[in-house]
Design a protein around this motif. Structure first.
Motif, PDB file in Angstrom:
ATOM      1  N   THR A   1      11.057-110.697 -23.894  1.00 41.15           N
ATOM      2  CA  THR A   1      12.055-109.712 -23.476  1.00 41.15           C
ATOM      3  C   THR A   1      13.050-109.457 -24.600  1.00 41.15           C
ATOM      4  O   THR A   1      13.419-108.304 -24.885  1.00 41.15           O
ATOM      5  CB  THR A   1      12.795-110.212 -22.222  1.00 41.15           C
ATOM      6  OG1 THR A   1      11.834-110.513 -21.206  1.00 41.15           O
ATOM      7  CG2 THR A   1      13.767-109.162 -21.712  1.00 41.15           C
ATOM      8  N   THR A   2      13.471-110.524 -25.263  1.00 43.42           N
ATOM      9  CA  THR A   2      14.422-110.379 -26.368  1.00 43.42           C
ATOM     10  C   THR A   2      13.831-109.541 -27.496  1.00 43.42           C
ATOM     11  O   THR A   2      14.488-108.664 -28.057  1.00 43.42           O
ATOM     12  CB  THR A   2      14.812-111.769 -26.906  1.00 43.42           C
ATOM     13  OG1 THR A   2      15.334-112.551 -25.832  1.00 43.42           O
ATOM     14  CG2 THR A   2      15.851-111.651 -28.004  1.00 43.42           C
ATOM     15  N   ILE A   3      12.580-109.812 -27.833  1.00 47.48           N
ATOM     16  CA  ILE A   3      11.938-109.077 -28.934  1.00 47.48           C
ATOM     17  C   ILE A   3      11.742-107.614 -28.576  1.00 47.48           C
ATOM     18  O   ILE A   3      11.760-106.739 -29.449  1.00 47.48           O
ATOM     19  CB  ILE A   3      10.599-109.761 -29.285  1.00 47.48           C
ATOM     20  CG1 ILE A   3      10.872-111.121 -29.913  1.00 47.48           C
ATOM     21  CG2 ILE A   3       9.757-108.905 -30.221  1.00 47.48           C
ATOM     22  CD1 ILE A   3       9.651-111.971 -30.135  1.00 47.48           C
ATOM     23  N   LEU A   4      11.567-107.315 -27.288  1.00 45.03           N
ATOM     24  CA  LEU A   4      11.354-105.927 -26.864  1.00 45.03           C
ATOM     25  C   LEU A   4      12.647-105.130 -26.755  1.00 45.03           C
ATOM     26  O   LEU A   4      12.608-103.920 -26.513  1.00 45.03           O
ATOM     27  CB  LEU A   4      10.619-105.898 -25.517  1.00 45.03           C
ATOM     28  CG  LEU A   4       9.144-106.315 -25.548  1.00 45.03           C
ATOM     29  CD1 LEU A   4       8.595-106.443 -24.148  1.00 45.03           C
ATOM     30  CD2 LEU A   4       8.318-105.313 -26.361  1.00 45.03           C
ATOM     31  N   LYS A   5      13.784-105.780 -26.925  1.00 45.88           N
ATOM     32  CA  LYS A   5      15.048-105.052 -26.848  1.00 45.88           C
ATOM     33  C   LYS A   5      15.112-104.028 -27.978  1.00 45.88           C
ATOM     34  O   LYS A   5      14.635-104.276 -29.086  1.00 45.88           O
ATOM     35  CB  LYS A   5      16.230-106.026 -26.941  1.00 45.88           C
ATOM     36  CG  LYS A   5      16.430-106.837 -25.668  1.00 45.88           C
ATOM     37  CD  LYS A   5      17.605-107.780 -25.798  1.00 45.88           C
ATOM     38  CE  LYS A   5      17.788-108.584 -24.498  1.00 45.88           C
ATOM     39  NZ  LYS A   5      18.866-109.584 -24.617  1.00 45.88           N
TER      40      LYS A   5
ATOM     41  N   SER B   1       8.206-105.673 -32.553  1.00 50.66           N
ATOM     42  CA  SER B   1       8.021-105.265 -31.154  1.00 50.66           C
ATOM     43  C   SER B   1       6.750-104.440 -31.003  1.00 50.66           C
ATOM     44  O   SER B   1       6.051-104.554 -29.986  1.00 50.66           O
ATOM     45  CB  SER B   1       9.240-104.474 -30.662  1.00 50.66           C
ATOM     46  OG  SER B   1       9.388-103.278 -31.390  1.00 50.66           O
ATOM     47  N   ASN B   2       6.408-103.634 -32.001  1.00 45.55           N
ATOM     48  CA  ASN B   2       5.163-102.864 -31.928  1.00 45.55           C
ATOM     49  C   ASN B   2       3.945-103.785 -31.952  1.00 45.55           C
ATOM     50  O   ASN B   2       2.951-103.559 -31.255  1.00 45.55           O
ATOM     51  CB  ASN B   2       5.082-101.873 -33.079  1.00 45.55           C
ATOM     52  CG  ASN B   2       5.958-100.652 -32.845  1.00 45.55           C
ATOM     53  OD1 ASN B   2       6.477-100.470 -31.749  1.00 45.55           O
ATOM     54  ND2 ASN B   2       6.145 -99.837 -33.864  1.00 45.55           N
ATOM     55  N   LYS B   3       4.022-104.832 -32.767  1.00 50.46           N
ATOM     56  CA  LYS B   3       2.915-105.792 -32.795  1.00 50.46           C
ATOM     57  C   LYS B   3       2.807-106.525 -31.464  1.00 50.46           C
ATOM     58  O   LYS B   3       1.708-106.797 -30.967  1.00 50.46           O
ATOM     59  CB  LYS B   3       3.121-106.793 -33.929  1.00 50.46           C
ATOM     60  CG  LYS B   3       2.836-106.233 -35.314  1.00 50.46           C
ATOM     61  CD  LYS B   3       3.042-107.302 -36.377  1.00 50.46           C
ATOM     62  CE  LYS B   3       2.748-106.755 -37.762  1.00 50.46           C
ATOM     63  NZ  LYS B   3       2.993-107.762 -38.822  1.00 50.46           N
ATOM     64  N   LEU B   4       3.963-106.846 -30.900  1.00 51.08           N
ATOM     65  CA  LEU B   4       3.940-107.503 -29.593  1.00 51.08           C
ATOM     66  C   LEU B   4       3.293-106.604 -28.549  1.00 51.08           C
ATOM     67  O   LEU B   4       2.509-107.067 -27.702  1.00 51.08           O
ATOM     68  CB  LEU B   4       5.362-107.865 -29.169  1.00 51.08           C
ATOM     69  CG  LEU B   4       5.521-108.480 -27.765  1.00 51.08           C
ATOM     70  CD1 LEU B   4       4.655-109.717 -27.609  1.00 51.08           C
ATOM     71  CD2 LEU B   4       6.972-108.815 -27.494  1.00 51.08           C
ATOM     72  N   LEU B   5       3.589-105.320 -28.609  1.00 48.39           N
ATOM     73  CA  LEU B   5       2.961-104.382 -27.674  1.00 48.39           C
ATOM     74  C   LEU B   5       1.452-104.338 -27.889  1.00 48.39           C
ATOM     75  O   LEU B   5       0.668-104.408 -26.943  1.00 48.39           O
ATOM     76  CB  LEU B   5       3.539-102.977 -27.860  1.00 48.39           C
ATOM     77  CG  LEU B   5       4.986-102.733 -27.440  1.00 48.39           C
ATOM     78  CD1 LEU B   5       5.416-101.333 -27.848  1.00 48.39           C
ATOM     79  CD2 LEU B   5       5.154-102.907 -25.947  1.00 48.39           C
TER      80      LEU B   5
END
Length: 1623
Positions: free
Chosen positions: A934-938, A946-950
């Motif tokens: 959640t923190t990284i997606l902020k 965040s794009n890599k996480l997605l």
């Protein structure tokens, strides 16, 4: 008729200024229309609190007979441990390695290699995917029925060949007989006999006729016919004439016939009697069938409630006949056969050792030209005169690397081996220091078994043609290479030379047997190509003499580079001999194999044969990520390569020329320290030894080395572990003049060098320059060079002033030590944290440094790294640590994906991950990871991360799920109620995560489509799996939160996302219990039978049956969108319903009926969009049979263009046979004026003169009846004919009233009355038509629900439906019949081959078609008809032939099944709504609509099987509602007669027979209805129908129609009940 060229272009397109932009303009107009319509976000319906409902309705659920459909099964998931499978007999980890290991990294690596697999098993996982993934999915039935359709009958078949009797029984007997003149006034005399040619045939209904002619030309009309149905028997009668016999008839009359001989007479009598007996049995069967209807006849006077049941027995038998060969409609769906792997999850396997291309090398022989017998008595075989030693290895000249370790082979003959001094090898088990010491094994692998290897298995990860197998040959040290090789390079095979060499060899072996010298080399290519094809035909090159100055690997690469240049290789000195080594592919069941660590592989006990061992040779895999794989076994080898010694300038020793380098591995530098026994020995020696020598170069002060030393390293290395090199001068002089002392002193020490293994905790790998010392004092490791002054005691004496004289390189092949500094530092810091108990602020720094880790190291140690990261995740209380751990994981996951190694990640998550709760702070992996994500997606964080996480979110969601499962099992919370399983903070974390993820999905899809698509799918899988572990009501809310982020009018991509999400979630294995298919009501417990079913998407329905309600709402909304969006939505719905069909947990009829109740709102969805179903989308058959048979058009529209000459002699016979006399009202051909004739004749009814007859009323054959209801016009808009030429359109306008129909005109303009009757979520309905594929898919779902639902549910719906909805419902049934109608093999062949535009042929479907145009197709059809009913392609025919057969088989079965399904529905409706249908003597809109559907069966191509059932239903229909046909207006009777008469002209004899019987049944019913007075109405309508058929040029002048008339006549003649009546 020529078609204008502009007809092929739509008028809309022609009106554009820019041709070719029609689609683009339509899209923009549609966009504008949609955006101009008020788009309101659908109202969110809050789901039910699932867990509370289960508690509140527990008693109701448990008392439900189908409770399994309402409950999740117990123990839905299980966390289990699977034993790790290993290749070897015992583990690769040494017994005490884990206990001895002190380094955290080593410990964790060993743990990961010995730990078992941790797996979460979902009991019903097989049901959690698409229908294609069901383990019991049955595709199409193995043997589909080969249905017969009239449209497939041969077009050009001579009608007479299909005439009387040719279809069923064919010709029975024919010949000349004498026929007596039958006259009741006079007796038969000899003179009254006339010679006639008799022709006995069987009709389509099974009855027999005896026709007689003047001559043998039976193609003409017969002079007369004897109907054998009325014949009671055949007897011989010789009173009148010899060889005569008489046919006794029912009316006491008879026919006397006479043959020419007695044998002929007997033959005729026998044949006729057989016929009569078979006819009697058939008549009895008909009587039994007819009695069923007689039962209903008696019930006509009974008006009580039992009237509905009186026909039950007949209906039951009718249904039984109909259900015998019924198929599941979805099994015939074309999509079922399409291969679609989009929803299939990859097959995940546990980590295992994997190899590159494996090659088996067999070393057979090494022989030189110089040979002799080495035995003293010269008795024995001729062999090489001295021992030779071979080492094989692989060289890659592209990368300049040696890519395998050495495979050492001793191929010497035993007598030659005897020349060497005995080695220290003993026949004992593995040495105590060896890794396999003290391991139990049934295969007592001994050192003797592996002393002399001959077979080796090499592995090559990246094969290509520039890889060479190089053999280096050595011999016992004697002197210079050139001097020793000289005898072997001469051609003369001198026995004297051999004896001389043998003598010298014996002396050398006895004195210097343990020292070797380079001698020769050879090479051969290994592969033919880059795909790894082994070059088996290649042989080793000539044996080239070694050059003492070119011994290094670099020199070898230069030589190999010239290997394919003969001019270069010719300059090299050649030794005469042959090296016989063969290469081959490795068999999969290779036995008696040991690993590079000498661990025997598993095999069957009886297969063990240690006398022929196969050795795996270690591969040096390239240090690149794509070639790397996670380590799975313990391996800890160090390869040491002394390269060069520069000793020409040393002054410490007087003699140092023949230098032997000896290697030892020590763990101490004390004076009395001993070397470790861990160096791999050579063939013939012990398995492990304490020291090993490199080959010696004679008289070289600066020797080069190529020797490879292989060392088994201990599990725990310390700073004291080092390599010790001892240099010796070897005295080769064995001169007898030398003193005895000199001769005995072979070795003289000339220096020492040492190399510590560890530097900064890591094994040294790069090339080292080492100084050489003249002495070896204790504590020598503290002396690094001559500048060290810190030690006390004996000083080191450095050779040549302490210059680095020895060049050494090492190669570490270890799965427990890493060369990567960042990885080493991270684990070192973690170890310090664990020992001190403090987290330390530097942890984040070391975490960040892991981003610089080498990719190949990361892959190799992947499980160990990830395990440690998850451990660190829960150690610290700082959120920053968790976020940085997650960032490192994102980096690791991204790297694996970029290298195409994501399957390693899947294996890790499924089998390795063991998420443990931190016992000190209670932190869990799933909660901390969710917060970090959640923190990284902020929005404020690094968008790249965040794009890599997605993009790779699947990994993190899978980890969350597995962590949740393991947490529930470990804590025992899996058995508590759902809402007590997880903390409130975790529920909050999940909700926040979903909320934070959604804006990324809905806003980033344009810029980062792949990432958002992956995130959407991963989120769906996560939500689906949450149903297994979490509060299901909470999960419903998350789905609502997800859906709430979308809007009507979103881009197509977002619709794809949304329906992909819904598809995944709805594929949950317990989708049905999640929807709770049970009654929801207030008060007492309700029974399912009392359920007030929802046929529309009410808020209550969407709340109580959340998932299916949501899906249907979204499908309903998507239907208002563009074509692509509609197709996506409908496909998701259809696939889900297909899955229900194949789900063996819900296979019973009751379960399927219960499932159907979940989809009843589909009815309202269809009815709201019924105005958008366009039947014109069905391409018509370009049918050449219009002149000869039944038409398949939606509406019969005769045109003057179709006129053809009609046999003028037909009419008198036709009308005479029907009525018995020639009717004075029968019109002649000239009076039938096509369109006008039908209008003038249609209302004529001599029995009931109705004042309402009018020429202006609609065409009675037109299926569009005038209804007074306002909305019915929109319902019927799809019953328009296809586009026609202007001429035919004008002709139709003369008699048809289009004022109330919303049919599109020629210009395709849509009507303005596309009303807003049905409103879905406050958005206006679209008026554009749905494509045929969409309509078919929706209707397939509709038919499935219709077929599955119970009769009670159907009655419930019909009772609740409004009059308009009821009409629309039957309109839908008609649409089903039209959409799934069978088009014929010709049409299918044309479609598959693309041999003509089907679309353009619609415009001229009412015009005659040229036969030449389809001549090829006709020939083709004959070929197709000869093929058998098989799914396998017959090699005698082309691929397309089989395709046409398969497609026609499929479509034929679909059409038949749809027909029977609709027929069943009508049957149920008629049974329950007889009163409503009978209102106004059956002349009410509802009856007209139901009758219209019945008529539709006859107007569309149906199979022979289906039509038999249709005719049965029509008989029932006439029985139940005679007043509809015989009272009031005659339009229904007229339409019925017209269609039945068309069937009487069918090419199929069975259809003709059934139609004729039905027509007779109509006449008889009319006769009985009038009190057995007359059947004028039916008679007149038949006459009118025949007139119309003549006018429509149906072509009823042939024998097919006459046969039908004969059958009717036979029926009348054989019907005893009308014998004495006026019928």
């Amino acid at each position: 008729m020529s078609v204008p060229s502009h007809v092929e272009t739509r008028k809309f397109t022609r009106g554009l200024r820019k041709p070719g932009t029609a689609a683009e303009l339509r899209q923009s107009v549609s966009e504008a229309v949609r955006t101009s319509v008020l788009v309101v976000k659908p109202r969110v319906v809050e789901p039910l609190d699932y867990e509370s409902v289960l508690v509140q309705r527990k008693t109701q659920i448990l008392s439900d007979g189908l409770r399994d459909m309402l409950q999740f099964p117990l123990e839905d998931f299980q966390v289990c441990t699977l034993p790790r499978q290993i290749r070897t007999f015992y583990p690769s980890i040494p017994p005490h390695a884990l206990r001895e290991a002190q380094n955290l990294f080593v410990q964790e690596c060993i743990k990961s290699y010995i730990s078992d697999w941790h797996v979460v098993n979902y009991k019903y996982e097989d049901y959690s995917g698409d229908f294609r993934q069901l383990h019991n999915k049955v595709s199409r039935p193995d043997n589909l029925a080969q249905h017969v359709f009239e449209v497939d009958e041969d077009v050009d078949k001579d009608e007479d060949t299909a005439s009387l009797g040719s279809q069923k029984g064919g010709l029975i007997k024919q010949g000349w007989l004498h026929k007596g003149n039958m006259n009741s006034a006079i007796s038969v005399t000899m003179r009254s006999f006339k010679r006639r040619y008799f022709h006995l045939t069987q009709l389509g209904d099974g009855s027999y006729n005896l026709n007689f002619y003047k001559d043998e030309k039976i193609n003409k009309e017969p002079k007369g016919t004897i109907f054998l149905d009325s014949c009671m028997g055949v007897v011989q009668n010789n009173r009148v004439r010899r060889f005569a016999f008489e046919l006794k008839m029912q009316d006491k009359s008879g026919y006397v016939l006479a043959a020419d001989s007695e044998s002929e007479m007997d033959d005729w009598i026998s044949t006729l009697n057989k016929i009569l007996s078979s006819s009697f049995e058939l008549a009895m069967q008909d009587k039994r069938n007819g009695d069923l209807h007689d039962d209903d006849e008696q019930a006509k006077s009974d008006h009580s409630s039992s009237s509905m049941d009186s026909f039950q027995s007949a209906r039951d038998i009718e249904n039984k006949m109909r259900n015998e060969t019924r198929l599941k409609l979805f099994t015939l769906d074309p999509d079922l056969q399409k291969l679609d792997f989009s929803g299939i999850e990859p097959d995940v396997k546990p980590f295992e050792e994997r190899f590159g291309k494996r090659i088996l090398v067999n070393c057979n022989d090494l022989s030189f030209n110089l040979q002799s017998c080495v035995a003293e008595n010269e008795e024995g075989p001729t062999t090489n005169v001295e021992p030779f030693f071979v080492s094989l290895s692989l060289f890659d000249i592209q990368s300049g690397r040696k890519i395998s370790s050495d495979f050492n082979v001793d191929m010497n003959h035993p007598s030659v081996k005897a020349l060497l001094p005995p080695s220290g090898a003993h026949n004992r088990t593995a040495a105590p220091d060896s890794p396999q010491a003290a391991q139990p094994t049934a295969n007592s692998l001994t050192e003797s078994a592996i002393q002399f290897p001959r077979q080796g298995v090499f592995s090559v990860t990246c094969p290509h043609p520039d890889i060479f197998l190089v053999a280096r040959i050595e011999k016992v040290l004697q002197g210079g290479i050139a001097h020793c090789a000289e005898p072997y390079m001469k051609n003369s095979d001198s026995a004297k030379a051999a004896q001389k060499v043998l003598k010298n060899a014996k002396m050398a072996c006895s004195r210097l047997g343990q020292y070797r010298m380079p001698f020769a080399w050879a090479a051969r290519p290994l592969f033919k190509d880059a795909s790894g094809t082994v070059d088996k035909s290649a042989r080793f090159s000539a044996l080239y003499r070694q050059d003492g100055n070119k011994l290094s690997n670099e020199d070898m690469f230069r030589l190999l580079a010239d290997f394919r240049k003969p001019e270069k290789m010719a300059k090299l000195p050649v030794i005469l001999g042959n090296l016989d080594v063969t290469v081959d592919n490795v068999a999969p069941d290779l036995t008696n194999c040991v690993t590079p660590s000498y661990l025997p592989l598993r095999q069957k006990e009886d297969a063990a044969d240690w006398s022929r061992m196969v050795f795996e040779v270690e591969e040096f895999v390239p240090s690149i990520a794509k070639c790397s794989q996670p380590f799975t076994i313990y391996n800890n080898h160090l390869y040491v390569y002394p390269r060069h010694l520069k000793y020409d300038s040393q002054k410490s020793f007087t003699k140092a020329r023949n230098i032997a380098l000896c290697l030892e591995f020590r763990d101490s530098d004390e004076e009395d320290a001993l070397p470790l026994k861990c160096i791999y020995g050579r063939p013939g020696g012990p398995m492990f030894c304490k020291k090993a020598f490199a080959p010696v170069l004679h008289h070289q002060q600066n020797p080069e080395f190529y020797e490879e030393f292989k060392i088994e390293l201990p599990a725990q290395l310390t700073d004291r572990h080092h390599l010790l090199f001892t240099l010796y001068h070897i005295s080769c002089d064995s001169n007898s003049k030398a003193s005895t002392k000199r001769r005995e002193q072979v070795e003289i020490q000339v220096g020492y060098a040492w190399l510590p293994l560890l530097k900064d905790g890591r094994v040294i790998m790069n090339e080292q320059q080492v100084a050489v010392a003249a002495n070896l004092p204790s504590g020598y490791l503290s002396y690094q060079d001559n500048s060290s002054k810190q030690h006390t005691g004996q000083e080191v004496k450095w050779v040549d002033g302490g210059r680095p004289l020895l060049k050494v390189s090492t190669q570490l092949v270890s799965t427990v030590y890493t060369q990567d500094q960042h990885l080493h530092n991270f684990f070192h810091h973690c170890q310090s944290i664990e020992s001190t108990g403090q987290s330390g602020g530097e942890l984040i720094k070391y975490l960040k440094s892991l981003h610089a880790m080498e990719a190949h190291v990361m892959v190799k140690f992947l499980p160990t790294i990830l395990n440690q990261l998850f451990r660190v995740l829960t150690i610290s209380g700082q959120d920053d640590v968790a976020v940085n751990v997650t960032r490192v994981m994102i980096h690791v996951v991204a790297q694996c994906h970029e290298e195409g190694l994501e399957h390693h990640l899947r294996s890790y998550v499924k089998y390795v991950l063991k998420a443990e709760t931190n016992l000190t702070n209670g932190k869990t992996v799933h909660e901390d990871l969710a917060k970090a994500m959640t923190t990284i997606l902020k929005p404020s964080t690094d968008f790249l991360t965040s794009n890599k996480l997605l993009k790779y979110s699947w990994y993190f969601f899978e980890v969350l799920v597995k962590s949740m499962a393991q947490y529930l099992t470990e804590t025992g919370k899996a058995k508590v109620s759902r809402n007590q399983r997880f903390s409130a903070s975790f529920y909050h974390s999940v909700e926040t995560l979903v909320t934070m993820l959604m804006p990324h999905i809905t806003q980033k899809y344009k810029d980062n489509l792949d990432a958002t698509r992956n995130a959407n799918h991963s989120l769906a899988v996560f939500i689906k799996r949450c149903f297994t572990f979490m509060d299901r009501g909470f999960v419903f809310k998350q789905i609502n939160n997800y859906i709430n982020c979308f809007m009507p009018g979103d881009a197509k991509t977002l619709y794809e996302f949304k329906f992909e999400f819904l598809k995944v979630v709805c594929n949950h294995e317990h989708y049905v219990p999640l929807n709770l298919p049970m009654p929801f009501g207030k008060g007492r417990i309700q029974r399912f039978q009392d359920l007030q079913l929802d046929y529309s998407l009410t808020d209550d329905f969407c709340k109580n049956h959340f998932l299916v309600g949501l899906l249907l709402r979204e499908v309903g909304g998507a239907v208002q969108e563009f074509r692509d969006v509609r197709q996506i939505a409908v496909q998701v719905l259809k696939n889900l319903m297909i899955k229900h069909i194949f789900d063996d947990r819900y296979s019973s009829k009751g379960q399927q009926a219960r499932l159907a109740t979940l989809y009843l709102p589909l009815f309202s969805l269809l009815l709201e969009n019924v105005h958008r179903f366009n039947i014109k989308d069905v391409p018509p058959v370009t049918n050449q049979t219009n002149i000869n048979g039944r038409d398949d058009h939606v509406m019969m529209t005769p045109t003057k263009n179709m006129a053809s000459p009609v046999d003028s002699s037909l009419h008198k016979e036709v009308f005479g046979v029907i009525s018995g006399t020639v009717s004075p009202h029968t019109p002649t051909v000239s009076s039938v004026r096509h369109t006008d004739s039908r209008s003038s004749l249609i209302g004529t009814d001599s029995a009931n003169g109705l004042s309402e007859r009018s020429i202006d009323k609609p065409h009675p054959l037109d299926k569009r009846e005038r209804f007074t209801r306002r909305h019915s016009a929109s319902v019927l808009c799809f019953f328009t004919v296809s586009e026609e030429s202007p001429l035919s359109a004008r002709l139709k306008c003369q008699t048809m009233d289009f004022s109330l129909l919303s049919a599109p005109s020629e210009q395709h303009t849509h009507p303005t009355q596309c009303h807003v009757a049905g409103v879905l979520d406050s958005s206006l309905l679209r008026c554009d038509k749905l494509d045929q594929s969409e309509v078919k898919n929706i209707l397939m779902c509709f038919l499935h629900v219709l077929k599955s639902m119970s009769e009670d549910a159907l009655f419930n719906y019909w009772n609740k439906a409004s009059a308009t909805d009821l009409m629309n419902f039957f309109s839908l049934l008609e649409v089903c019949l039209h959409q799934f109608r069978y088009m014929g093999k010709r049409h299918i062949a044309r479609t598959l081959e693309g041999s003509g535009s089907v679309v353009h042929e619609r415009r001229s479907q009412t015009l005659p078609v040229s036969r030449s145009r389809t001549g090829a197709l006709h020939m083709r059809l004959q070929q197709l008809n000869s093929l058998d009913n098989s799914y396998t392609y017959n090699h005698n025919y082309s691929h397309s032939d089989a395709d046409v057969l398969n497609q026609s088989l499929l479509e034929g079965n679909i059409a038949t099944e749809v027909c029977l399904t609709v027929l069943d529905t009508l049957s149920i409706f008629i049974m329950g709504f007889k009163t409503q249908l009978s209102l106004d003597h059956g002349h009410n809109p509802l009856m007209k609509k139901v009758f219209q559907v019945h008529l539709c069966f006859l107007q569309i191509n149906q199979s022979e099987t289906a039509l038999k059932q249709v005719f049965t239903s029509l008989r029932t229909f006439i029985y139940k509602f005679p007043c509809t046909f015989f009272e009031g207006r005659a339009d229904m009777c007229a339409s019925f007669c017209y269609e039945i008469l068309k069937c009487c002209n069918s090419k199929l004899s069975s259809i003709r027979s059934d139609a004729a019987h039905l027509l007779y049944f109509l006449m008889k019913s009319n006769f009985d209805y009038t009190g057995r007075k007359s059947f004028v109405r039916t008679h007149l309508q038949v006459v009118i129908g025949v007139s119309q058929l003549i006018a429509d040029v149906i072509g009823i002048g042939g024998t097919r129609f006459q046969e039908s008339l004969s059958i009717i006549n036979n029926c009348a003649n054989s019907d005893k009940t009308i014998k004495v009546s006026s019928f």
